[in-house]
Design a protein around this motif. Structure first.
Motif, PDB file in Angstrom:
ATOM      1  N   ILE A  19      91.202 114.873  56.319  1.00 25.52           N
ATOM      2  CA  ILE A  19      90.921 113.066  55.693  1.00 25.52           C
ATOM      3  C   ILE A  19      89.886 112.726  54.752  1.00 25.52           C
ATOM      4  O   ILE A  19      89.617 112.716  54.474  1.00 25.52           O
ATOM      5  CB  ILE A  19      89.606 113.076  57.763  1.00 25.52           C
ATOM      6  N   ARG A  47      99.748 113.319  60.346  1.00 28.73           N
ATOM      7  CA  ARG A  47      98.490 113.967  60.365  1.00 28.73           C
ATOM      8  C   ARG A  47      98.648 115.705  60.455  1.00 28.73           C
ATOM      9  O   ARG A  47      97.720 117.042  59.355  1.00 28.73           O
ATOM     10  CB  ARG A  47      97.206 114.010  61.479  1.00 28.73           C
ATOM     11  N   GLN A  70      88.551 107.605  55.650  1.00 33.73           N
ATOM     12  CA  GLN A  70      88.375 107.906  56.617  1.00 33.73           C
ATOM     13  C   GLN A  70      88.856 106.312  57.876  1.00 33.73           C
ATOM     14  O   GLN A  70      88.559 104.902  57.311  1.00 33.73           O
ATOM     15  CB  GLN A  70      87.128 108.080  58.193  1.00 33.73           C
TER      16      GLN A  70
END
Length: 128
Positions: free
Chosen positions: A29, A78, A32
């Motif tokens: 990440i 992701r 965010q």
């Protein structure tokens, strides 16, 4: 001996605070937007825990339990080497939480067996 409530506190800390920190440290990440490290971790862990063959759509619906609205494509994006490093770091932290026996088991007793399998049916309450 570590109590179940202490293990619960350790796991909660890893699933929330440490997950956010490790997600940034590993580059999983970078900034965010919708997903925090804790959101991503809990989406994957609890999604696959309840549905081992969960599709990306199923994982996206699990994310809504944490009030995170994402698409299946967002979850797919992701899955990177940084995400693998993140999950590896989480696994290392989780395995560092140890439950110890009240007393030692004599080695000669254990060496008689080819394998020893321990099963536990206790439950641990997790954060909402």
């Amino acid at each position: 001996m570590m109590s179940v409530s202490h293990v619960e506190q350790c796991l909660k800390h890893i699933l929330e605070e440490r997950a956010n920190l490790l997600a940034h440290e590993t580059g999983c990440i970078q900034r965010q937007r919708k997903f925090s490290g804790a959101d991503l971790l809990q989406t994957l862990v609890f999604g696959w825990l309840s549905h081992p063959d969960a599709s990306l759509e199923t994982l996206a619906s699990v994310a809504t339990l944490r009030e995170v609205e994402v698409t299946d494509t967002a979850i797919h994006k992701r899955f990177t080497p940084a995400c693998a490093q993140f999950l590896h770091a989480i696994l290392e932290e989780m395995t560092s939480v140890i439950v110890e026996a009240d007393r030692e088991v004599p080695l000669e007793l254990v060496s008689r067996f080819e394998a020893i399998v321990l099963e536990d049916s206790s439950t641990v309450a997790l954060p909402a």
